[in-house]
Design a protein around this motif. Sequence first.
Motif, PDB file in Angstrom:
ATOM      1  N   UNK A  62      37.882  48.342  43.542  1.00  0.00           N
ATOM      2  CA  UNK A  62      36.440  49.121  44.292  1.00  0.00           C
ATOM      3  C   UNK A  62      35.781  48.689  44.625  1.00  0.00           C
ATOM      4  N   UNK A  63      34.872  49.561  45.129  1.00  0.00           N
ATOM      5  CA  UNK A  63      34.436  48.385  46.966  1.00  0.00           C
ATOM      6  C   UNK A  63      32.780  47.735  45.818  1.00  0.00           C
ATOM      7  N   UNK A  64      32.456  47.936  44.660  1.00  0.00           N
ATOM      8  CA  UNK A  64      30.972  47.777  44.186  1.00  0.00           C
ATOM      9  C   UNK A  64      30.560  46.631  44.225  1.00  0.00           C
ATOM     10  N   UNK A  65      31.300  45.502  44.011  1.00  0.00           N
ATOM     11  CA  UNK A  65      30.742  43.797  43.641  1.00  0.00           C
ATOM     12  C   UNK A  65      30.891  42.619  45.449  1.00  0.00           C
ATOM     13  N   UNK A  66      31.708  43.587  46.014  1.00  0.00           N
ATOM     14  CA  UNK A  66      32.408  42.655  47.202  1.00  0.00           C
ATOM     15  C   UNK A  66      32.431  43.165  48.707  1.00  0.00           C
ATOM     16  N   UNK A  67      32.594  44.341  48.515  1.00  0.00           N
ATOM     17  CA  UNK A  67      32.869  45.500  49.391  1.00  0.00           C
ATOM     18  C   UNK A  67      32.039  46.477  50.358  1.00  0.00           C
ATOM     19  N   UNK A  68      31.525  46.753  49.498  1.00  0.00           N
ATOM     20  CA  UNK A  68      30.126  47.643  49.692  1.00  0.00           C
ATOM     21  C   UNK A  68      29.768  48.340  48.248  1.00  0.00           C
ATOM     22  N   UNK A  69      29.694  49.598  48.565  1.00  0.00           N
ATOM     23  CA  UNK A  69      28.780  50.452  47.444  1.00  0.00           C
ATOM     24  C   UNK A  69      29.899  51.193  46.445  1.00  0.00           C
ATOM     25  N   UNK A  70      29.424  51.620  44.607  1.00  0.00           N
ATOM     26  CA  UNK A  70      29.747  52.942  44.365  1.00  0.00           C
ATOM     27  C   UNK A  70      30.804  53.456  45.241  1.00  0.00           C
ATOM     28  N   UNK A  71      31.742  54.384  45.083  1.00  0.00           N
ATOM     29  CA  UNK A  71      32.689  55.323  45.109  1.00  0.00           C
ATOM     30  C   UNK A  71      33.756  55.570  45.513  1.00  0.00           C
ATOM     31  N   UNK A  72      33.624  54.178  46.129  1.00  0.00           N
ATOM     32  CA  UNK A  72      35.042  54.390  47.152  1.00  0.00           C
ATOM     33  C   UNK A  72      35.983  53.081  46.699  1.00  0.00           C
ATOM     34  N   UNK A  73      37.247  53.080  46.456  1.00  0.00           N
ATOM     35  CA  UNK A  73      38.098  51.988  45.941  1.00  0.00           C
ATOM     36  C   UNK A  73      39.045  51.584  46.994  1.00  0.00           C
ATOM     37  N   UNK A  74      39.628  50.373  47.511  1.00  0.00           N
ATOM     38  CA  UNK A  74      40.696  50.244  48.668  1.00  0.00           C
ATOM     39  C   UNK A  74      41.567  49.594  47.730  1.00  0.00           C
ATOM     40  N   UNK A  75      42.863  50.525  48.736  1.00  0.00           N
ATOM     41  CA  UNK A  75      44.401  50.414  48.084  1.00  0.00           C
ATOM     42  C   UNK A  75      45.162  50.249  49.073  1.00  0.00           C
ATOM     43  N   UNK A  76      45.243  48.702  48.885  1.00  0.00           N
ATOM     44  CA  UNK A  76      45.967  48.014  50.087  1.00  0.00           C
ATOM     45  C   UNK A  76      47.385  48.094  49.604  1.00  0.00           C
ATOM     46  N   UNK A  77      48.698  48.724  50.217  1.00  0.00           N
ATOM     47  CA  UNK A  77      50.098  49.348  49.316  1.00  0.00           C
ATOM     48  C   UNK A  77      51.457  49.441  50.527  1.00  0.00           C
ATOM     49  N   UNK A  78      52.103  48.123  50.060  1.00  0.00           N
ATOM     50  CA  UNK A  78      53.419  48.459  50.572  1.00  0.00           C
ATOM     51  C   UNK A  78      53.917  49.910  51.315  1.00  0.00           C
ATOM     52  N   UNK A  79      54.414  50.297  52.411  1.00  0.00           N
ATOM     53  CA  UNK A  79      54.901  51.547  52.633  1.00  0.00           C
ATOM     54  C   UNK A  79      55.299  52.337  51.402  1.00  0.00           C
ATOM     55  N   UNK A  80      56.709  51.378  51.090  1.00  0.00           N
ATOM     56  CA  UNK A  80      57.825  51.563  50.871  1.00  0.00           C
ATOM     57  C   UNK A  80      57.709  51.983  49.387  1.00  0.00           C
ATOM     58  N   UNK A  81      56.921  51.190  48.441  1.00  0.00           N
ATOM     59  CA  UNK A  81      56.604  51.671  47.397  1.00  0.00           C
ATOM     60  C   UNK A  81      56.261  52.993  47.059  1.00  0.00           C
ATOM     61  N   UNK A  82      55.117  53.848  48.072  1.00  0.00           N
ATOM     62  CA  UNK A  82      55.210  54.944  47.917  1.00  0.00           C
ATOM     63  C   UNK A  82      56.040  55.815  48.082  1.00  0.00           C
ATOM     64  N   UNK A  83      57.329  55.882  48.105  1.00  0.00           N
ATOM     65  CA  UNK A  83      58.444  56.336  48.305  1.00  0.00           C
ATOM     66  C   UNK A  83      58.612  57.115  46.628  1.00  0.00           C
ATOM     67  N   UNK A  84      58.429  55.923  46.177  1.00  0.00           N
ATOM     68  CA  UNK A  84      58.493  55.866  44.535  1.00  0.00           C
ATOM     69  C   UNK A  84      57.778  57.107  44.034  1.00  0.00           C
ATOM     70  N   UNK A  85      56.789  58.246  44.669  1.00  0.00           N
ATOM     71  CA  UNK A  85      55.947  58.907  44.199  1.00  0.00           C
ATOM     72  C   UNK A  85      56.674  60.003  43.686  1.00  0.00           C
TER      73      UNK A  85
END
Length: 362
Positions: free
Chosen positions: A194-217
């Motif tokens: 979530x952004x509200x500690x080191x990356x910005x205000x509350x309201x957004x959460x940053x997700x960095x994800x290996x694309x092949x893992x999303x094939x499990x969705x």
Amino acid sequence: MDERVFNFSAGPAVLPVPVLEQIRDEMLCLPGAGASIMEISHRGGPFTEIIHSAEANLRKLLDISDDYAVLFLQGGSRLQFSMVPINLLGEGQSADYILTGSWGKKAMEEAQKEGQTRVAYTAKGSGFDHVPEQGDLDLDPQAAYCHYTCNETIEGVQFNGEPDTGGVPLVCDASSDFLHRKLDISRYGMVYACAQKNAGPSGVTIVIMRKDLAERSDANLPSYLSYANHIKEESLGNTPPTFAIYVVDLVTKWLLNDIGGLDKMFEQNKTKALKLYDVIDAHSDLYKGHAQPSSRSVMNVTFNLPSDELTSKFLGEAKKHKLEALKGHRSVGGIRASIYNAMPVEGVDALASFMKEFAKNA
Ligand SMILES: Cc1ncc(COP(=O)(O)O)c(C=O)c1O
């Protein structure tokens, strides 16, 4: 209060002053947009430029390859506690959780609602005061993923490297130390914050994800809960938190241009933390650090005083020195000084001097 204080809040937390100044300057009219960031379409040119820039800055700061997607989601890190198992934990599979504090425990409790989990390590027995050594982990080589919390915000314990999970995808809740140092993203299946500690205000959460893992969705998931869908829609499947993403863009530009990258940021963070831990160690009769020394967080410095009365006195007197939001989390009490990237060294110096002075008179 009409003057800025030194704000040690655990989150939402201090933001860099140059970023706040730029937000103020652009509040009525974002350059090129003719309106404020809050009034323009998420599909128009100016916002498209902002979201692309925020992603490019993150890729540059963390050296993120094209094998990974960068997403800007809502629902906080809490929603990630559920989205991770909903997407990644298949029928009949089990997920490992390394528990070093309250947030990891909550993440596992949410995952238990979705499937089978297993504790690969817990530091609960010692009050979550340390992180494990590699050899302490009881890892399941068949696990769907292994989840850990690299910095436990409440207890103030932090890993200084990532656990080695072999071929099992490592999923990291980096909410409270994201961007405090460089990470080797290639070692992770997924990192969320979530952004509200080191990356910005509350309201957004940053997700960095290996694309092949999303094939499990699963294709039948509600679309907002599906990583595959967010990747396909490039975070624009619904209206994203435009203002928060705009601030993430400014904060990441500040890290790149004003600070000079994450290695420099890390040096500053280590220096700031050491100043406070040195005072704690020099006055160990009064200040009892919660974390074992080798697991101390450089983001959240937690300690206790011998009595509730002294704790209240400490907090009251700190306030008079414009040192604010130092009260420990309601679940553990004591004192917590959150000294994220944007906390100026002057704020840490002011707190360290106050702590020395308080110890003299206590
Ligand atoms: C490590 C950690 N994980 C998760 C959360 C929950 O984040 P959110 O409130 O954005 O859901 C927090 C919030 O403080 C946190 O510190």
